[in-house]
Design a protein around this motif. Structure first.
Motif, mmCIF file in Angstrom:
data_model
loop_
_atom_site.group_PDB
_atom_site.id
_atom_site.type_symbol
_atom_site.label_atom_id
_atom_site.label_comp_id
_atom_site.label_asym_id
_atom_site.label_seq_id
_atom_site.Cartn_x
_atom_site.Cartn_y
_atom_site.Cartn_z
ATOM 1 N N PRO A 465 0.818 -1.225 0.000
ATOM 2 C CA PRO A 465 0.000 0.000 0.000
ATOM 3 C C PRO A 465 0.847 1.267 0.000
ATOM 4 O O PRO A 465 0.355 2.345 -0.353
ATOM 5 N N GLN A 466 2.131 1.138 0.386
ATOM 6 C CA GLN A 466 3.019 2.303 0.402
ATOM 7 C C GLN A 466 3.590 2.626 -0.982
ATOM 8 O O GLN A 466 4.358 3.586 -1.139
ATOM 9 N N ALA A 467 3.213 1.850 -2.004
ATOM 10 C CA ALA A 467 3.796 2.020 -3.337
ATOM 11 C C ALA A 467 3.500 3.392 -3.929
ATOM 12 O O ALA A 467 4.366 4.008 -4.563
ATOM 13 N N THR A 468 2.298 3.880 -3.745
ATOM 14 C CA THR A 468 1.944 5.196 -4.306
ATOM 15 C C THR A 468 2.864 6.277 -3.747
ATOM 16 O O THR A 468 3.402 7.108 -4.487
ATOM 17 N N SER A 469 3.083 6.250 -2.448
ATOM 18 C CA SER A 469 3.988 7.215 -1.822
ATOM 19 C C SER A 469 5.423 7.012 -2.304
ATOM 20 O O SER A 469 6.160 7.986 -2.515
ATOM 21 N N PHE A 470 5.811 5.760 -2.495
ATOM 22 C CA PHE A 470 7.159 5.438 -2.990
ATOM 23 C C PHE A 470 7.406 6.098 -4.338
ATOM 24 O O PHE A 470 8.446 6.733 -4.566
ATOM 25 N N PHE A 471 6.440 5.979 -5.244
ATOM 26 C CA PHE A 471 6.623 6.549 -6.578
ATOM 27 C C PHE A 471 6.519 8.075 -6.554
ATOM 28 O O PHE A 471 7.134 8.747 -7.392
ATOM 29 N N GLU A 472 5.788 8.618 -5.617
ATOM 30 C CA GLU A 472 5.782 10.073 -5.439
ATOM 31 C C GLU A 472 7.154 10.560 -4.987
ATOM 32 O O GLU A 472 7.656 11.602 -5.453
ATOM 33 N N GLN A 473 7.776 9.815 -4.072
ATOM 34 C CA GLN A 473 9.128 10.151 -3.619
ATOM 35 C C GLN A 473 10.130 10.030 -4.766
ATOM 36 O O GLN A 473 11.070 10.817 -4.864
ATOM 37 N N LYS A 474 9.911 9.064 -5.622
ATOM 38 C CA LYS A 474 10.776 8.902 -6.801
ATOM 39 C C LYS A 474 10.782 10.199 -7.623
ATOM 40 O O LYS A 474 11.848 10.703 -8.023
ATOM 41 N N LEU A 475 9.621 10.759 -7.867
ATOM 42 C CA LEU A 475 9.530 11.986 -8.666
ATOM 43 C C LEU A 475 10.101 13.197 -7.930
ATOM 44 O O LEU A 475 10.568 14.148 -8.548
ATOM 45 N N LYS A 476 10.068 13.152 -6.615
ATOM 46 C CA LYS A 476 10.678 14.224 -5.820
ATOM 47 C C LYS A 476 12.184 14.260 -6.035
ATOM 48 O O LYS A 476 12.779 15.340 -6.203
ATOM 49 N N TYR A 477 12.819 13.097 -6.048
ATOM 50 C CA TYR A 477 14.280 13.019 -6.166
ATOM 51 C C TYR A 477 14.767 12.925 -7.618
ATOM 52 O O TYR A 477 15.936 13.188 -7.893
ATOM 53 N N ASP A 478 13.880 12.521 -8.528
ATOM 54 C CA ASP A 478 14.261 12.365 -9.936
ATOM 55 C C ASP A 478 13.073 12.766 -10.808
ATOM 56 O O ASP A 478 12.415 11.933 -11.431
ATOM 57 N N ASP A 480 12.632 14.123 -13.663
ATOM 58 C CA ASP A 480 12.649 13.812 -15.100
ATOM 59 C C ASP A 480 12.727 12.310 -15.371
ATOM 60 O O ASP A 480 12.847 11.903 -16.531
ATOM 61 N N GLU A 481 12.684 11.518 -14.320
ATOM 62 C CA GLU A 481 12.690 10.048 -14.436
ATOM 63 C C GLU A 481 13.880 9.536 -15.257
ATOM 64 O O GLU A 481 13.751 8.670 -16.114
ATOM 65 N N ILE A 482 15.057 10.092 -14.952
ATOM 66 C CA ILE A 482 16.275 9.666 -15.641
ATOM 67 C C ILE A 482 16.609 8.223 -15.273
ATOM 68 O O ILE A 482 16.963 7.419 -16.149
ATOM 69 N N PHE A 483 16.502 7.881 -14.003
ATOM 70 C CA PHE A 483 16.752 6.505 -13.576
ATOM 71 C C PHE A 483 15.454 5.710 -13.737
ATOM 72 O O PHE A 483 14.430 6.026 -13.116
ATOM 73 N N SER A 484 15.501 4.704 -14.585
ATOM 74 C CA SER A 484 14.281 3.981 -14.895
ATOM 75 C C SER A 484 14.584 2.521 -15.241
ATOM 76 O O SER A 484 15.743 2.128 -15.440
ATOM 77 N N ASN A 485 13.551 1.725 -15.296
ATOM 78 C CA ASN A 485 13.654 0.315 -15.729
ATOM 79 C C ASN A 485 12.243 -0.203 -15.979
ATOM 80 O O ASN A 485 11.251 0.502 -15.755
ATOM 81 N N LYS A 486 12.134 -1.433 -16.426
ATOM 82 C CA LYS A 486 10.824 -1.993 -16.755
ATOM 83 C C LYS A 486 9.945 -2.165 -15.528
ATOM 84 O O LYS A 486 8.723 -2.045 -15.612
ATOM 85 N N PHE A 487 10.552 -2.451 -14.407
ATOM 86 C CA PHE A 487 9.801 -2.564 -13.159
ATOM 87 C C PHE A 487 9.072 -1.249 -12.865
ATOM 88 O O PHE A 487 7.866 -1.230 -12.577
ATOM 89 N N TYR A 488 9.788 -0.150 -12.940
ATOM 90 C CA TYR A 488 9.208 1.177 -12.672
ATOM 91 C C TYR A 488 8.115 1.505 -13.679
ATOM 92 O O TYR A 488 7.029 1.972 -13.316
ATOM 93 N N GLU A 489 8.404 1.241 -14.940
ATOM 94 C CA GLU A 489 7.442 1.559 -15.996
ATOM 95 C C GLU A 489 6.157 0.730 -15.870
ATOM 96 O O GLU A 489 5.082 1.187 -16.263
ATOM 97 N N HIS A 490 6.273 -0.450 -15.306
ATOM 98 C CA HIS A 490 5.107 -1.316 -15.134
ATOM 99 C C HIS A 490 4.249 -0.896 -13.938
ATOM 100 O O HIS A 490 3.015 -0.914 -14.012
ATOM 101 N N TYR A 491 4.893 -0.484 -12.851
ATOM 102 C CA TYR A 491 4.166 -0.271 -11.600
ATOM 103 C C TYR A 491 3.917 1.196 -11.242
ATOM 104 O O TYR A 491 3.126 1.481 -10.343
ATOM 105 N N LYS A 492 4.595 2.137 -11.885
ATOM 106 C CA LYS A 492 4.485 3.537 -11.436
ATOM 107 C C LYS A 492 3.062 4.055 -11.569
ATOM 108 O O LYS A 492 2.315 3.645 -12.436
#
Length: 492
Positions: A465-478, A480-492
């Motif tokens: 359930p914390q995934a939504t917050s996790f991906f929000e934090q991802k955008l806070k630190y990155d 432009d989504e420079i660091f990425s992979n298929k896992f991120y693209e599937h679940y973000k």
């Protein structure tokens, strides 16, 4: 007449023994003969991972420099290049993840393996090690100091950085995931800055990066707690799965001298999930006997016994009988802790290019241990996907990773399947995974994220359930989504 009967009895007995040896030997050797030993070649401009099902076109693979100063300069240039040309950066080590976690279509892949320096502070017992080093590199280095890794995965052929990014766990008794042994790490962020992350510095990033799948920056150096390389005595029990939890408490948790432990479930059709083993290692004062698998023949023999169980009920029964027999032989023998940790994934290597071995892992609270086994029995019996192994490892609550899978003390059920490389089997594996996942949710459990991306976004958030917050934090630190992979693209 009496002499003739006795002679005939001896002949029959000898023939019986020869048959008992010849049939399993022939079965195992047939496995060897049927292997095509054809290694799939990855075309230039593409990459893949351990699943062998993620062939992806990329821009380039960039091996990092082994020199720290050169590497830092190189990584800053790569980040600048990625921003300028709107490319994604993925980070790879030994590439044992199975869901495209080390790649993004048309992106850049950083190969961290060359960066593997290490230094041990013998006063604090802290090992500082480059993210590209493999665990076996660390084990060999620490051998010279009679020290050992505190927490690591079952195989030593994974990279330090990879294990940090998936927050792996091992079979160390009464222990949390690898995150629990991390003192600090350095991270290059999307601006090229180097940050020290620990429980006291850049705390938010510390929690996000541990089990963060390379989405917040590039892990450079990791400082890990190490322990003594102690002698450990081998113990083993055969038991019913119904009594596994109580036996684990009695023989492992209630004995502070137990250092490592794991279990297995029987997966042959006969007695399917009705028998279990519990193996545990007790700290002793005996002299360490060097029982290392030095001969390739021994390693190959163990591999062939394992591979002979693929799509074979006879092979599964044979393997169970041989392994439980070996367990009886090994009882009370003494090993060094490092010898036990230093197993390579080649022990189960699949040399059939038409199939692939796929891992899954599910974490179940103690109170639902037996309910989960009963729930998955009919599911696993129905599928045509070949189940090769179920290992059980206890994991203490994770207090460090933001995307924690052990939100309380749990038992990890590690499944290994053999899947044909066909669309039909891939679709059946997806169905199977979702059926198992439904049982996991019923039993208040979670699933491990480094594997195939067969769970959708909605279901994933039931476990995390914390995934939504996790991906929000991802955008806070990155942003432009420079660091990425298929896992991120599937679940973000």
């Amino acid at each position: 007449m009496w002499f003739v009967k006795r002679k005939n009895s001896w002949i029959l007995f000898v023939l019986f023994i020869l048959i008992c040896i010849a049939i399993p030997l022939f079965h195992i050797m047939k496995t060897k003969w049927n292997e095509n030993n054809h290694h799939t070649t990855i075309p230039v401009g593409y990459t893949d991972d351990a699943s062998q099902l993620n062939l992806t076109k990329i821009d380039s693979i960039i091996p990092v420099s082994e020199d720290p100063e050169e590497m830092i300069k190189q990584l800053r240039e790569v980040i600048h290049y990625a921003k300028k040309y709107h490319l994604k950066i993925s980070i790879a080590g030994a590439r044992h993840s199975m869901g495209g976690h080390t790649m993004s279509k048309d992106g850049l892949v950083l190969n961290m393996l060359p960066y593997k320096h290490m230094h041990l502070d013998t006063v604090t017992n802290v090992l500082t090690i480059g993210a590209g080093a493999l665990w076996r590199d660390a084990i060999h280095y620490l051998d010279g100091y009679n020290k050992s890794i505190a927490v690591m995965q079952a195989f030593s052929s994974f990279s330090i950085g990879g294990s940090i990014s998936v927050n792996g766990h091992g079979w160390q008794a009464n222990s949390g995931p690898i995150a629990s042994s991390v003192i600090s790490f350095t991270l290059m962020n999307v601006e090229g800055q180097i940050l020290t992350c620990s429980r006291d510095q850049n705390t938010e990033l510390f929690h996000l990066v541990l089990g963060g799948y390379g989405l917040f920056g590039i892990v450079l150096d990791v400082s890990l707690q190490v322990v003594e390389n102690i002698p450990l005595t081998y113990h083993y029990l055969r038991l019913s799965p119904e009594h596994y939890v109580e036996s684990y408490k009695k023989f492992v948790l209630d004995n502070p001298r137990i250092n490592m432990a794991f279990g297995r479930l029987r997966i042959s059709d006969k007695f399917f999930l009705e028998e279990a083993t519990l193996t545990f290692f007790e700290k002793g004062n005996d002299k360490i006997e060097l029982l290392r698998e030095q001969a390739d023949k021994k390693i190959e023999s163990r591999r062939l016994v394992f591979r002979s169980s693929v799509n074979s009920e006879y092979g599964k029964r044979l393997r169970w009988n041989l392994e439980t027999g070996l367990n009886n032989i090994l009882k009370n023998q003494v090993f060094s802790r490092n010898d036990l940790l230093n197993d390579d994934v080649s022990l189960i290597e699949n040399r059939d290019s038409l199939s692939t071995d796929l891992l899954q892992e599910y974490f179940i609270p103690e109170r639902n241990f037996n309910h989960f086994i009963e729930g998955i029995k009919p599911i696993l019996k129905r599928t045509s996907i070949d189940l090769l192994n179920i290992t059980i490892r206890a994991v203490n609550r994770d207090r460090d990773s933001f995307m924690h899978y052990a939100k309380e003390d749990v038992f990890g059920f590690v499944f290994l399947f053999n899947q044909r490389k066909t669309k039909e089997q891939e679709e059946e594996m997806k169905i199977l995974t979702n059926q198992i996942f439904d049982e996991v949710i019923k039993n208040e459990g979670t699933f491990y994220l480094p594997y195939r991306l067969h769970i959708d976004q909605t279901k994933m958030r039931k476990a995390y359930p914390q995934a939504t917050s996790f991906f929000e934090q991802k955008l806070k630190y990155d942003p432009d989504e420079i660091f990425s992979n298929k896992f991120y693209e599937h679940y973000k």
